[in-house]
Every structure is written in structure tokens, then in C-alpha cells.
Scaffold this motif. Sequence first.
Motif, PDB file in Angstrom:
ATOM      1  N   LYS A 167       0.836  -1.200   0.000  1.00  0.00           N
ATOM      2  CA  LYS A 167       0.000   0.000   0.000  1.00  0.00           C
ATOM      3  C   LYS A 167       0.872   1.252   0.000  1.00  0.00           C
ATOM      4  O   LYS A 167       0.584   2.212  -0.725  1.00  0.00           O
ATOM      5  CB  LYS A 167      -0.924  -0.004   1.213  1.00  0.00           C
ATOM      6  CG  LYS A 167      -1.938   1.105   1.206  1.00  0.00           C
ATOM      7  CD  LYS A 167      -2.921   0.939   2.357  1.00  0.00           C
ATOM      8  CE  LYS A 167      -3.993   1.999   2.301  1.00  0.00           C
ATOM      9  NZ  LYS A 167      -4.962   1.856   3.389  1.00  0.00           N
ATOM     10  N   SER A 168       1.939   1.240   0.784  1.00  0.00           N
ATOM     11  CA  SER A 168       2.853   2.380   0.826  1.00  0.00           C
ATOM     12  C   SER A 168       3.527   2.590  -0.521  1.00  0.00           C
ATOM     13  O   SER A 168       3.673   3.726  -0.979  1.00  0.00           O
ATOM     14  CB  SER A 168       3.905   2.170   1.905  1.00  0.00           C
ATOM     15  OG  SER A 168       3.308   2.045   3.160  1.00  0.00           O
ATOM     16  N   LEU A 169       3.931   1.512  -1.146  1.00  0.00           N
ATOM     17  CA  LEU A 169       4.576   1.598  -2.449  1.00  0.00           C
ATOM     18  C   LEU A 169       3.615   2.150  -3.501  1.00  0.00           C
ATOM     19  O   LEU A 169       3.982   3.034  -4.286  1.00  0.00           O
ATOM     20  CB  LEU A 169       5.080   0.216  -2.868  1.00  0.00           C
ATOM     21  CG  LEU A 169       5.952   0.150  -4.105  1.00  0.00           C
ATOM     22  CD1 LEU A 169       7.304   0.782  -3.801  1.00  0.00           C
ATOM     23  CD2 LEU A 169       6.140  -1.282  -4.532  1.00  0.00           C
ATOM     24  N   LEU A 170       2.385   1.661  -3.493  1.00  0.00           N
ATOM     25  CA  LEU A 170       1.403   2.115  -4.471  1.00  0.00           C
ATOM     26  C   LEU A 170       1.024   3.579  -4.273  1.00  0.00           C
ATOM     27  O   LEU A 170       0.757   4.291  -5.239  1.00  0.00           O
ATOM     28  CB  LEU A 170       0.150   1.248  -4.416  1.00  0.00           C
ATOM     29  CG  LEU A 170       0.288  -0.151  -4.998  1.00  0.00           C
ATOM     30  CD1 LEU A 170      -0.973  -0.955  -4.726  1.00  0.00           C
ATOM     31  CD2 LEU A 170       0.535  -0.077  -6.491  1.00  0.00           C
ATOM     32  N   LEU A 171       0.988   4.033  -3.032  1.00  0.00           N
ATOM     33  CA  LEU A 171       0.548   5.398  -2.773  1.00  0.00           C
ATOM     34  C   LEU A 171       1.656   6.437  -2.865  1.00  0.00           C
ATOM     35  O   LEU A 171       1.381   7.602  -3.133  1.00  0.00           O
ATOM     36  CB  LEU A 171      -0.109   5.488  -1.393  1.00  0.00           C
ATOM     37  CG  LEU A 171      -1.447   4.784  -1.267  1.00  0.00           C
ATOM     38  CD1 LEU A 171      -1.949   4.853   0.162  1.00  0.00           C
ATOM     39  CD2 LEU A 171      -2.465   5.386  -2.219  1.00  0.00           C
ATOM     40  N   SER A 172       2.898   6.039  -2.636  1.00  0.00           N
ATOM     41  CA  SER A 172       3.955   7.050  -2.653  1.00  0.00           C
ATOM     42  C   SER A 172       4.882   6.934  -3.854  1.00  0.00           C
ATOM     43  O   SER A 172       5.247   7.943  -4.456  1.00  0.00           O
ATOM     44  CB  SER A 172       4.768   6.986  -1.358  1.00  0.00           C
ATOM     45  OG  SER A 172       5.363   5.731  -1.213  1.00  0.00           O
ATOM     46  N   VAL A 173       5.265   5.741  -4.227  1.00  0.00           N
ATOM     47  CA  VAL A 173       6.209   5.570  -5.325  1.00  0.00           C
ATOM     48  C   VAL A 173       5.480   5.432  -6.668  1.00  0.00           C
ATOM     49  O   VAL A 173       5.956   5.937  -7.691  1.00  0.00           O
ATOM     50  CB  VAL A 173       7.121   4.352  -5.066  1.00  0.00           C
ATOM     51  CG1 VAL A 173       8.071   4.114  -6.218  1.00  0.00           C
ATOM     52  CG2 VAL A 173       7.885   4.538  -3.767  1.00  0.00           C
ATOM     53  N   GLY A 174       4.338   4.790  -6.664  1.00  0.00           N
ATOM     54  CA  GLY A 174       3.590   4.549  -7.893  1.00  0.00           C
ATOM     55  C   GLY A 174       3.254   5.807  -8.679  1.00  0.00           C
ATOM     56  O   GLY A 174       3.554   5.897  -9.885  1.00  0.00           O
ATOM     57  N   PRO A 175       2.619   6.808  -8.035  1.00  0.00           N
ATOM     58  CA  PRO A 175       2.291   8.025  -8.793  1.00  0.00           C
ATOM     59  C   PRO A 175       3.520   8.776  -9.301  1.00  0.00           C
ATOM     60  O   PRO A 175       3.496   9.343 -10.395  1.00  0.00           O
ATOM     61  CB  PRO A 175       1.530   8.881  -7.778  1.00  0.00           C
ATOM     62  CG  PRO A 175       1.016   7.924  -6.776  1.00  0.00           C
ATOM     63  CD  PRO A 175       2.011   6.812  -6.708  1.00  0.00           C
ATOM     64  N   ILE A 176       4.607   8.745  -8.554  1.00  0.00           N
ATOM     65  CA  ILE A 176       5.819   9.432  -8.996  1.00  0.00           C
ATOM     66  C   ILE A 176       6.436   8.699 -10.194  1.00  0.00           C
ATOM     67  O   ILE A 176       6.878   9.329 -11.152  1.00  0.00           O
ATOM     68  CB  ILE A 176       6.808   9.580  -7.828  1.00  0.00           C
ATOM     69  CG1 ILE A 176       6.194  10.525  -6.790  1.00  0.00           C
ATOM     70  CG2 ILE A 176       8.157  10.082  -8.304  1.00  0.00           C
ATOM     71  CD1 ILE A 176       6.944  10.649  -5.513  1.00  0.00           C
ATOM     72  N   ALA A 177       6.419   7.377 -10.153  1.00  0.00           N
ATOM     73  CA  ALA A 177       6.913   6.602 -11.294  1.00  0.00           C
ATOM     74  C   ALA A 177       6.046   6.850 -12.524  1.00  0.00           C
ATOM     75  O   ALA A 177       6.566   6.975 -13.649  1.00  0.00           O
ATOM     76  CB  ALA A 177       6.938   5.124 -10.954  1.00  0.00           C
ATOM     77  N   LEU A 178       4.746   6.945 -12.322  1.00  0.00           N
ATOM     78  CA  LEU A 178       3.832   7.239 -13.426  1.00  0.00           C
ATOM     79  C   LEU A 178       4.118   8.624 -14.006  1.00  0.00           C
ATOM     80  O   LEU A 178       4.107   8.809 -15.234  1.00  0.00           O
ATOM     81  CB  LEU A 178       2.384   7.145 -12.944  1.00  0.00           C
ATOM     82  CG  LEU A 178       1.288   7.318 -13.971  1.00  0.00           C
ATOM     83  CD1 LEU A 178       1.346   6.204 -15.003  1.00  0.00           C
ATOM     84  CD2 LEU A 178      -0.059   7.336 -13.284  1.00  0.00           C
ATOM     85  N   ALA A 179       4.384   9.591 -13.148  1.00  0.00           N
ATOM     86  CA  ALA A 179       4.681  10.946 -13.606  1.00  0.00           C
ATOM     87  C   ALA A 179       5.978  10.992 -14.407  1.00  0.00           C
ATOM     88  O   ALA A 179       6.051  11.639 -15.455  1.00  0.00           O
ATOM     89  CB  ALA A 179       4.763  11.890 -12.411  1.00  0.00           C
ATOM     90  N   VAL A 180       7.001  10.287 -13.925  1.00  0.00           N
ATOM     91  CA  VAL A 180       8.273  10.246 -14.653  1.00  0.00           C
ATOM     92  C   VAL A 180       8.083   9.555 -16.000  1.00  0.00           C
ATOM     93  O   VAL A 180       8.616   9.995 -17.031  1.00  0.00           O
ATOM     94  CB  VAL A 180       9.356   9.546 -13.809  1.00  0.00           C
ATOM     95  CG1 VAL A 180      10.594   9.248 -14.632  1.00  0.00           C
ATOM     96  CG2 VAL A 180       9.706  10.387 -12.594  1.00  0.00           C
TER      97      VAL A 180
ATOM     98  N   ILE B  60       1.827  12.962  -2.297  1.00  0.00           N
ATOM     99  CA  ILE B  60       2.043  13.586  -0.993  1.00  0.00           C
ATOM    100  C   ILE B  60       0.801  13.468  -0.119  1.00  0.00           C
ATOM    101  O   ILE B  60       0.873  13.070   1.047  1.00  0.00           O
ATOM    102  CB  ILE B  60       2.470  15.054  -1.170  1.00  0.00           C
ATOM    103  CG1 ILE B  60       3.867  15.125  -1.782  1.00  0.00           C
ATOM    104  CG2 ILE B  60       2.408  15.813   0.151  1.00  0.00           C
ATOM    105  CD1 ILE B  60       4.267  16.508  -2.243  1.00  0.00           C
ATOM    106  N   VAL B  61      -0.351  13.800  -0.673  1.00  0.00           N
ATOM    107  CA  VAL B  61      -1.594  13.748   0.099  1.00  0.00           C
ATOM    108  C   VAL B  61      -1.957  12.308   0.457  1.00  0.00           C
ATOM    109  O   VAL B  61      -2.332  12.021   1.606  1.00  0.00           O
ATOM    110  CB  VAL B  61      -2.743  14.429  -0.685  1.00  0.00           C
ATOM    111  CG1 VAL B  61      -4.085  14.192  -0.019  1.00  0.00           C
ATOM    112  CG2 VAL B  61      -2.470  15.916  -0.812  1.00  0.00           C
ATOM    113  N   ALA B  62      -1.846  11.393  -0.477  1.00  0.00           N
ATOM    114  CA  ALA B  62      -2.204   9.999  -0.216  1.00  0.00           C
ATOM    115  C   ALA B  62      -1.277   9.369   0.814  1.00  0.00           C
ATOM    116  O   ALA B  62      -1.723   8.615   1.694  1.00  0.00           O
ATOM    117  CB  ALA B  62      -2.175   9.194  -1.514  1.00  0.00           C
ATOM    118  N   THR B  63       0.015   9.679   0.742  1.00  0.00           N
ATOM    119  CA  THR B  63       0.958   9.141   1.729  1.00  0.00           C
ATOM    120  C   THR B  63       0.687   9.730   3.106  1.00  0.00           C
ATOM    121  O   THR B  63       0.753   9.023   4.110  1.00  0.00           O
ATOM    122  CB  THR B  63       2.407   9.412   1.304  1.00  0.00           C
ATOM    123  OG1 THR B  63       2.609   8.834   0.009  1.00  0.00           O
ATOM    124  CG2 THR B  63       3.397   8.813   2.274  1.00  0.00           C
TER     125      THR B  63
END
Length: 83
Positions: A19-32, A60-63
Amino acid sequence: MHSRRITSFVDLFLAAPMKSLLLSVGPIALAVGQLANSYVNGLSPTIAIGFTVVMVAFAIVATGHHAAEYRLRQLEREFRASK
């Protein structure tokens, strides 16, 4: 205070890694990925940068929400243990 935040962030990842990975790293990877996609395909950088800003804000908000949920569960657990 800074080391406390890092410790709680690590605790958050240890408690719920997916859940932490999906909410914090996932959106940033998608943006990159979207930035790279717009560069390769010649899309307007304004659109890609706007998307990146929105995805980073979402991360940021989801994390933060996930961390608050984790802290609340910890407090409830401590409260039940003290009864």
C-alpha cells in the motif's frame, strides 16, 4: 523531528509495504514515465509538467493520509492494550 519523520516513514513501509509503495512511489513513477513519454512523442511539455505536478501532489496527500491511518491504528492498539 526530521529523524522522527524518516523513522515513521520507514515504519509505514514496513507495516504495509504494498500500500505504501502504491501510494507514494507509484504516482511518482507514473509521472516520470509520462514525462519521458511526452519527450519521446513530442507532446507539449506544459501538459506533461501539469500531469507531473498533479501526480506528485496526489502522492504527498495519499501518503500523508496513509500515515495518519497508520498512526490512528497504533493509537487504538495502544489504547486497547492499556485497558
